[in-house]
Design a protein around this motif. Structure first.
Motif, PDB file in Angstrom:
ATOM      1  N   GLU A  27       0.823  -1.213   0.000  1.00  0.00           N
ATOM      2  CA  GLU A  27       0.000   0.000   0.000  1.00  0.00           C
ATOM      3  C   GLU A  27       0.857   1.262   0.000  1.00  0.00           C
ATOM      4  O   GLU A  27       0.523   2.244  -0.667  1.00  0.00           O
ATOM      5  N   ASP A  28       1.972   1.242   0.715  1.00  0.00           N
ATOM      6  CA  ASP A  28       2.820   2.441   0.776  1.00  0.00           C
ATOM      7  C   ASP A  28       3.577   2.698  -0.529  1.00  0.00           C
ATOM      8  O   ASP A  28       4.203   3.743  -0.683  1.00  0.00           O
ATOM      9  N   ASP A  29       3.492   1.787  -1.494  1.00  0.00           N
ATOM     10  CA  ASP A  29       4.096   2.001  -2.809  1.00  0.00           C
ATOM     11  C   ASP A  29       3.198   2.833  -3.719  1.00  0.00           C
ATOM     12  O   ASP A  29       3.605   3.180  -4.830  1.00  0.00           O
ATOM     13  N   PHE A  30       1.987   3.137  -3.273  1.00  0.00           N
ATOM     14  CA  PHE A  30       1.020   3.854  -4.093  1.00  0.00           C
ATOM     15  C   PHE A  30       0.701   5.207  -3.479  1.00  0.00           C
ATOM     16  O   PHE A  30       0.820   5.410  -2.268  1.00  0.00           O
ATOM     17  N   SER A  31       0.276   6.146  -4.342  1.00  0.00           N
ATOM     18  CA  SER A  31      -0.034   7.496  -3.872  1.00  0.00           C
ATOM     19  C   SER A  31      -1.396   7.573  -3.192  1.00  0.00           C
ATOM     20  O   SER A  31      -1.624   8.446  -2.377  1.00  0.00           O
ATOM     21  N   SER A  32      -2.307   6.650  -3.540  1.00  0.00           N
ATOM     22  CA  SER A  32      -3.621   6.680  -2.906  1.00  0.00           C
ATOM     23  C   SER A  32      -4.124   5.254  -2.686  1.00  0.00           C
ATOM     24  O   SER A  32      -3.658   4.300  -3.325  1.00  0.00           O
ATOM     25  N   LYS A  34      -7.025   4.187  -3.494  1.00  0.00           N
ATOM     26  CA  LYS A  34      -7.751   3.765  -4.689  1.00  0.00           C
ATOM     27  C   LYS A  34      -6.795   3.110  -5.687  1.00  0.00           C
ATOM     28  O   LYS A  34      -7.115   2.071  -6.269  1.00  0.00           O
ATOM     29  N   ASP A  35      -5.629   3.709  -5.887  1.00  0.00           N
ATOM     30  CA  ASP A  35      -4.642   3.122  -6.805  1.00  0.00           C
ATOM     31  C   ASP A  35      -4.212   1.732  -6.332  1.00  0.00           C
ATOM     32  O   ASP A  35      -4.081   0.804  -7.128  1.00  0.00           O
ATOM     33  N   TYR A  36      -4.007   1.593  -5.035  1.00  0.00           N
ATOM     34  CA  TYR A  36      -3.604   0.310  -4.477  1.00  0.00           C
ATOM     35  C   TYR A  36      -4.708  -0.729  -4.656  1.00  0.00           C
ATOM     36  O   TYR A  36      -4.457  -1.869  -5.054  1.00  0.00           O
ATOM     37  N   ASN A  37      -5.948  -0.338  -4.390  1.00  0.00           N
ATOM     38  CA  ASN A  37      -7.075  -1.269  -4.556  1.00  0.00           C
ATOM     39  C   ASN A  37      -7.263  -1.666  -6.014  1.00  0.00           C
ATOM     40  O   ASN A  37      -7.585  -2.816  -6.310  1.00  0.00           O
ATOM     41  N   ASP A  38      -7.048  -0.728  -6.933  1.00  0.00           N
ATOM     42  CA  ASP A  38      -7.128  -1.052  -8.360  1.00  0.00           C
ATOM     43  C   ASP A  38      -6.055  -2.071  -8.745  1.00  0.00           C
ATOM     44  O   ASP A  38      -6.303  -2.999  -9.517  1.00  0.00           O
ATOM     45  N   TYR A  39      -4.857  -1.879  -8.208  1.00  0.00           N
ATOM     46  CA  TYR A  39      -3.753  -2.811  -8.439  1.00  0.00           C
ATOM     47  C   TYR A  39      -4.116  -4.204  -7.925  1.00  0.00           C
ATOM     48  O   TYR A  39      -3.946  -5.212  -8.628  1.00  0.00           O
ATOM     49  N   LEU A  40      -4.639  -4.275  -6.695  1.00  0.00           N
ATOM     50  CA  LEU A  40      -5.022  -5.568  -6.124  1.00  0.00           C
ATOM     51  C   LEU A  40      -6.121  -6.238  -6.942  1.00  0.00           C
ATOM     52  O   LEU A  40      -6.096  -7.458  -7.152  1.00  0.00           O
ATOM     53  N   GLU A  41      -7.071  -5.447  -7.405  1.00  0.00           N
ATOM     54  CA  GLU A  41      -8.153  -6.013  -8.209  1.00  0.00           C
ATOM     55  C   GLU A  41      -7.636  -6.574  -9.528  1.00  0.00           C
ATOM     56  O   GLU A  41      -8.025  -7.660  -9.956  1.00  0.00           O
ATOM     57  N   GLU A  42      -6.718  -5.843 -10.160  1.00  0.00           N
ATOM     58  CA  GLU A  42      -6.141  -6.312 -11.415  1.00  0.00           C
ATOM     59  C   GLU A  42      -5.357  -7.609 -11.211  1.00  0.00           C
ATOM     60  O   GLU A  42      -5.462  -8.552 -12.005  1.00  0.00           O
ATOM     61  N   VAL A  43      -4.590  -7.679 -10.125  1.00  0.00           N
ATOM     62  CA  VAL A  43      -3.819  -8.887  -9.818  1.00  0.00           C
ATOM     63  C   VAL A  43      -4.757 -10.061  -9.561  1.00  0.00           C
ATOM     64  O   VAL A  43      -4.531 -11.172 -10.053  1.00  0.00           O
ATOM     65  N   GLU A  44      -5.826  -9.829  -8.813  1.00  0.00           N
ATOM     66  CA  GLU A  44      -6.768 -10.909  -8.525  1.00  0.00           C
ATOM     67  C   GLU A  44      -7.485 -11.366  -9.793  1.00  0.00           C
ATOM     68  O   GLU A  44      -7.722 -12.569  -9.981  1.00  0.00           O
ATOM     69  N   ASP A  45      -7.817 -10.443 -10.672  1.00  0.00           N
ATOM     70  CA  ASP A  45      -8.449 -10.819 -11.942  1.00  0.00           C
ATOM     71  C   ASP A  45      -7.521 -11.712 -12.775  1.00  0.00           C
ATOM     72  O   ASP A  45      -7.951 -12.724 -13.337  1.00  0.00           O
TER      73      ASP A  45
END
Length: 186
Positions: A27-32, A34-45
């Protein structure tokens, strides 16, 4: 990478471990958030599609491209995780032994080892510390101290039980089967 195993759970575990070792941002690698959650969603997909065998070639290409572009950050994150694990293991080994026999026997009976009662043991992989004592501060369930344990009235309880598939008839039938199943006739 092709995984040929007859056990689907083994396949899923193998894929998830592989993806987690590559897509290891925090999470600390992202600015927000929302960006972190989008990343996690893409990885899970991607993980789900690989497990189910959906468009595997395109996903493998996407993983290879990501791995090539972010190889340095992947290695840094792996090293950071290894350092945290080593620090946690060192902290566990460095716990002082109990000298008071009463406290030591009480802790060992409760299954808490040599950690003093009411203190926190270090975590293995980040997050919050684990409570180890019987009388120390304990985490509360989400939603407050009584969340999930209060039933407003009997009708609400019955409605929830029926929604969960429970009925009196099923319980009665099971009780009879267990009772008569234990009778031995010789």
């Amino acid at each position: 990478m092709v995984i040929s195993s007859t056990n689907p759970q083994y396949k899923e575990i193998t894929i998830r471990r592989r993806i987690a070792s590559i897509f290891n941002k925090r999470e600390d690698d992202f600015s927000s958030l929302k960006d972190y959650n989008d990343y996690l969603e893409e990885v899970e997909d991607m993980t789900f599609d690989l497990i189910e065998g959906i468009d595997v070639a395109a996903i493998e290409a996407k993983i290879a491209k990501y791995q090539e572009e972010n190889s340095e950050q992947i290695m840094v994150n792996r090293a950071r995780k290894a350092e945290e694990l080593a620090a946690a293991m060192a902290a566990i080994k460095a716990q002082p032994a109990q000298t008071d026999n009463d406290d030591a026997s009480q802790n060992s009976q409760a299954g808490f080892g040599t950690v003093p009662q009411g203190q926190y043991a270090p975590t293995v992989a980040g997050g919050q510390p684990r409570p180890t004592g019987m009388m120390g501060p304990q985490p509360l369930p989400l939603g407050g101290s009584d969340a999930g344990y209060i039933v407003e009235n009997e009708e609400t309880f019955r409605r929830r039980a029926r929604a969960g598939g429970w009925s009196k008839e099923i319980s009665r039938k099971r009780a009879f089967e267990e009772a008569f199943g234990s009778i031995w006739v010789s």
